[in-house]
Scaffold this active site. Structure first.
Site, short mmCIF file in Angstrom:
data_model
loop_
_atom_site.label_atom_id
_atom_site.label_comp_id
_atom_site.label_asym_id
_atom_site.label_seq_id
_atom_site.Cartn_x
_atom_site.Cartn_y
_atom_site.Cartn_z
N ASP A 13 37.84 42.43 35.06
CA ASP A 13 38.02 41.29 35.96
C ASP A 13 39.52 41.18 36.21
O ASP A 13 40.33 41.84 35.53
CB ASP A 13 37.48 40.01 35.31
CG ASP A 13 37.72 38.77 36.18
OD1 ASP A 13 37.36 38.80 37.37
OD2 ASP A 13 38.29 37.78 35.69
N SER A 14 39.91 40.32 37.15
CA SER A 14 41.34 40.09 37.37
C SER A 14 41.99 39.38 36.17
O SER A 14 43.21 39.38 36.05
CB SER A 14 41.54 39.25 38.63
OG SER A 14 40.98 37.97 38.44
N CYS A 77 33.68 40.79 38.29
CA CYS A 77 34.55 40.10 39.24
C CYS A 77 33.90 40.20 40.61
O CYS A 77 33.66 41.31 41.11
CB CYS A 77 35.91 40.80 39.24
SG CYS A 77 37.02 40.20 40.53
N GLU A 156 43.36 30.04 35.05
CA GLU A 156 44.31 30.92 34.35
C GLU A 156 45.44 30.11 33.70
O GLU A 156 46.06 30.56 32.75
CB GLU A 156 44.88 31.98 35.31
CG GLU A 156 43.84 32.94 35.87
CD GLU A 156 43.56 34.19 34.99
OE1 GLU A 156 44.47 34.63 34.28
OE2 GLU A 156 42.42 34.68 35.04
N CYS A 188 32.26 33.22 41.60
CA CYS A 188 33.50 33.76 41.04
C CYS A 188 33.37 33.57 39.54
O CYS A 188 32.99 32.48 39.09
CB CYS A 188 34.72 33.00 41.56
SG CYS A 188 36.25 33.41 40.68
N HIS A 190 35.36 33.16 37.29
CA HIS A 190 36.23 32.13 36.67
C HIS A 190 35.60 30.73 36.74
O HIS A 190 35.94 29.86 35.94
CB HIS A 190 37.57 32.04 37.42
CG HIS A 190 38.57 33.10 37.05
ND1 HIS A 190 38.43 34.41 37.41
CD2 HIS A 190 39.74 33.02 36.36
CE1 HIS A 190 39.48 35.10 36.97
NE2 HIS A 190 40.29 34.28 36.33
N1 DGL Z 1 36.91 36.33 38.63
C1 DGL Z 1 37.16 36.86 39.94
C2 DGL Z 1 35.94 36.77 40.83
O1 DGL Z 1 34.85 36.72 40.32
C3 DGL Z 1 38.41 36.49 40.48
C4 DGL Z 1 39.30 36.21 41.03
C5 DGL Z 1 40.70 36.22 41.41
O2 DGL Z 1 41.45 36.87 40.67
O3 DGL Z 1 41.02 35.63 42.42
O4 DGL Z 1 36.04 36.79 42.02
#
Ligand code: DGL
Length: 274
Positions: A13-14, A77, A156, A188, A190
């Site tokens: 993931d990011s 992600c 974050e 998302c 997150h």
């Molecule tokens: N967790 C990511 C997603 O599901 C992330 C996002 C991001 O870094 O903007 O889209």
């Protein structure tokens, strides 16, 4: 040389978001070994171009295959899955699982009034991946979607409650609430960490769903189908390794609070590009 069944599942993931999926995976398959890469050195992905995100996804997935010898990859992600899942599935020598179709399945199972919402990053929503995934099911639902720029940054920063994030949520979610949805998919990985605030805005009658459990189920099915699940006779618990391309200490500290004790330490993963 490890037997294929003992090789780890790779996830990325990011940043911290994919830990919501990792949690579900560890709970459902405690024997599986896991390698997780959080690309916190380059997060957020949601406001980057599709070609940048695609390159990051290819770079990380290739590293998981070559440097970590994974037996499967979970693109934990939505933003990366929406632009790179098909290519990864076509080019990598291991099964690759995304989070979008599993999330849609969870969403359609829960809705009663057939008015559904999806929220995600600018990249995910503008890709149209959810519109396509829902129309591929042929389900007769009315979809309202909204991008939520800023949500990922609040997570974050570990600012998951409070006035600032609530004000942003009211602004971004108001139109979707007014459209009368009875179910909202957190598109998302997150966003489950913001469930409290999102629910405050949407009201208690709107069910919030996310892709974590359903994705873990798809992983389990795929391991069994491909005959690569770790043996049930193995009494040992899986090993869980966590990597970050950013501040490793911060990743370990905040990550442990989000995921739990399995994230006892994090190591550095070196990116090739910025
Ligand atoms: N967790 C990511 C997603 O599901 C992330 C996002 C991001 O870094 O903007 O889209």
């Amino acid at each position: 040389m490890k037997m294929i069944n003992d090789r780890p599942i790779g996830m990325f993931d990011s940043g911290f978001g994919g830990l919501t999926v990792a949690r579900a995976l560890i709970d459902m398959m405690p024997r599986e070994n896991l390698v997780y890469i959080g690309d916190t050195g380059r997060y957020p992905y949601g406001n980057k171009s599709a070609s940048d995100v695609r390159n990051y996804a290819l770079e990380i997935a290739t590293s998981l295959v070559h440097d970590f010898n994974v037996k499967m990859i979970v693109v934990a992600c939505n933003t990366a899955a929406s632009v790179a899942l098909k290519e990864l599935q076509q080019t990598l020598p291991v099964p690759v699982i995304g989070v979008i179709e599993p999330g849609v399945r969870a969403l359609l199972r829960v809705t009663r009034n057939k008015k559904v919402g999806v929220i995600g990053t600018v990249g995910t929503i503008s890709s149209g991946a959810y519109d396509q995934a829902i129309s591929a099911t042929k389900a007769q639902v009315k979809l309202t979607s909204a991008a939520c720029p800023g949500f990922v940054e609040f997570v974050e920063r570990d600012q998951i409650t409070g006035d600032e994030v609530l004000t942003l949520a009211e602004k971004l979610l108001g139109p979707i609430r007014d459209s009368g949805v009875d179910t909202l998919l957190l598109g998302c990985t997150h966003y489950p960490y913001l469930s409290f605030v999102i629910s405050q805005v949407m009201g208690q009658d709107v069910a919030l769903v996310n892709s974590a459990d359903e994705t873990a189920l798809v992983v389990q099915e795929s391991l069994l189908k491909n005959n690569i699940a770790r043996s049930v006779s193995s009494s040992s618990k899986g090993e869980h390794e966590f990597y970050s391309s950013g501040d490793v200490q911060q990743f370990a500290e905040l990550g442990r609070r989000f995921l739990g004790p399995e994230l006892s330490a994090a190591k550095y993963w070196q990116t090739k590009s910025n």
